[in-house]
Design an enzyme around this catalytic site. Structure first.
Site, short mmCIF file in Angstrom:
data_model
loop_
_atom_site.label_atom_id
_atom_site.label_comp_id
_atom_site.label_asym_id
_atom_site.label_seq_id
_atom_site.Cartn_x
_atom_site.Cartn_y
_atom_site.Cartn_z
N ASP A 1 41.94 43.75 40.07
CA ASP A 1 42.28 45.14 39.77
C ASP A 1 43.41 45.24 38.74
OD1 ASP A 1 40.38 45.90 41.66
OD2 ASP A 1 41.85 45.79 43.29
N ASP B 1 43.37 37.62 39.05
CA ASP B 1 43.41 38.82 39.85
C ASP B 1 42.30 39.74 39.31
OD1 ASP B 1 44.52 40.82 41.65
OD2 ASP B 1 45.37 41.77 39.87
#
Length: 223
Positions: free
Chosen positions: A12, A10
């Site tokens: 953020d 991922d």
């Protein structure tokens, strides 16, 4: 023979210590592309829905890319260069090291994010990761974005769908590879539960107790 290894990240609050989508919105306020009061209020509302796991990704993307769509591609590219310098760079050395460890081990590495491709493609490039699975934006006849999403958005269960399609393009399936996924958020539970090695990375207040209960590895990357 051992299976090929795949490392999924991922973006953020996992590789970045911020939310690139939300930060891009704040940046567009800063450079005068959006109304500071109205935009900030709606941006905060959408972000709260994301954290709570109730975000309507289609509504959000229309909102988030509206200023880019209206300004045009050349203005977007110029603005994004400033965004990278002012908000994103330098990348965190601990995050860069983690990505490099997997690359140097020969793993197939990809960033899998619910943020749109225009915001994230230059960031993935800065990490040296050519494989990006992001929210794809529909293009109109003029070649520029319409404000709609193209295909399955890479969010929640959509990340599983998109990664599966990405593997299939390489002639692979889940059973053919050994997968690791790094994420901070309960929004990513579907993919965390799918992979062989889920890693709760800088986990939020909702993911940390789940990771502890299930015995998942916890990595506090930005301590």
């Amino acid at each position: 023979m051992s299976k090929p290894k795949v490392a999924l990240f991922d973006l953020d609050h996992t590789l970045l210590p911020l939310d690139s989508d939300y930060s891009w919105g704040e940046f567009t306020q800063q450079i005068g592309w959006t109304d500071p009061v109205r935009f900030k209020r709606r941006n905060d509302e959408f972000y709260a829905h994301y954290v709570a796991g109730t975000l309507d990704i289609h509504d959000y993307v229309r909102f988030a890319v509206e200023a880019m769509r209206e300004r045009g591609e050349a203005a977007y590219r110029e603005a994004h260069q400033r965004f990278m310098q002012d908000w994103i760079l330098p990348l965190r050395p601990d995050a860069m090291e983690l990505v490099r460890e997997h690359q140097q081990a020969g793993d197939l590495v990809a960033i899998v994010t619910a943020t749109n491709e225009l915001v994230t493609a230059p960031i993935a490039a800065a990490f040296g990761v050519p494989e990006l699975i992001a929210v794809q934006l529909e293009r109109g006849k003029d070649g520029w974005i319409t404000g709609e999403i193209a295909g399955v958005p890479s969010m929640r269960e959509g990340k599983v769908v998109r990664v599966e399609a990405w593997l299939k393009q390489r002639g692979l399936d889940w059973l053919d590879v050994e997968t690791t996924f790094y994420s901070d958020s309960t929004n990513d539970l579907p993919l965390l539960e799918q992979v062989d090695h889920p890693v709760a990375t800088n986990p939020d207040a909702r993911l940390r107790p789940i990771a502890l209960e299930r015995g998942w590895r916890i990595l506090d990357l930005f301590q």
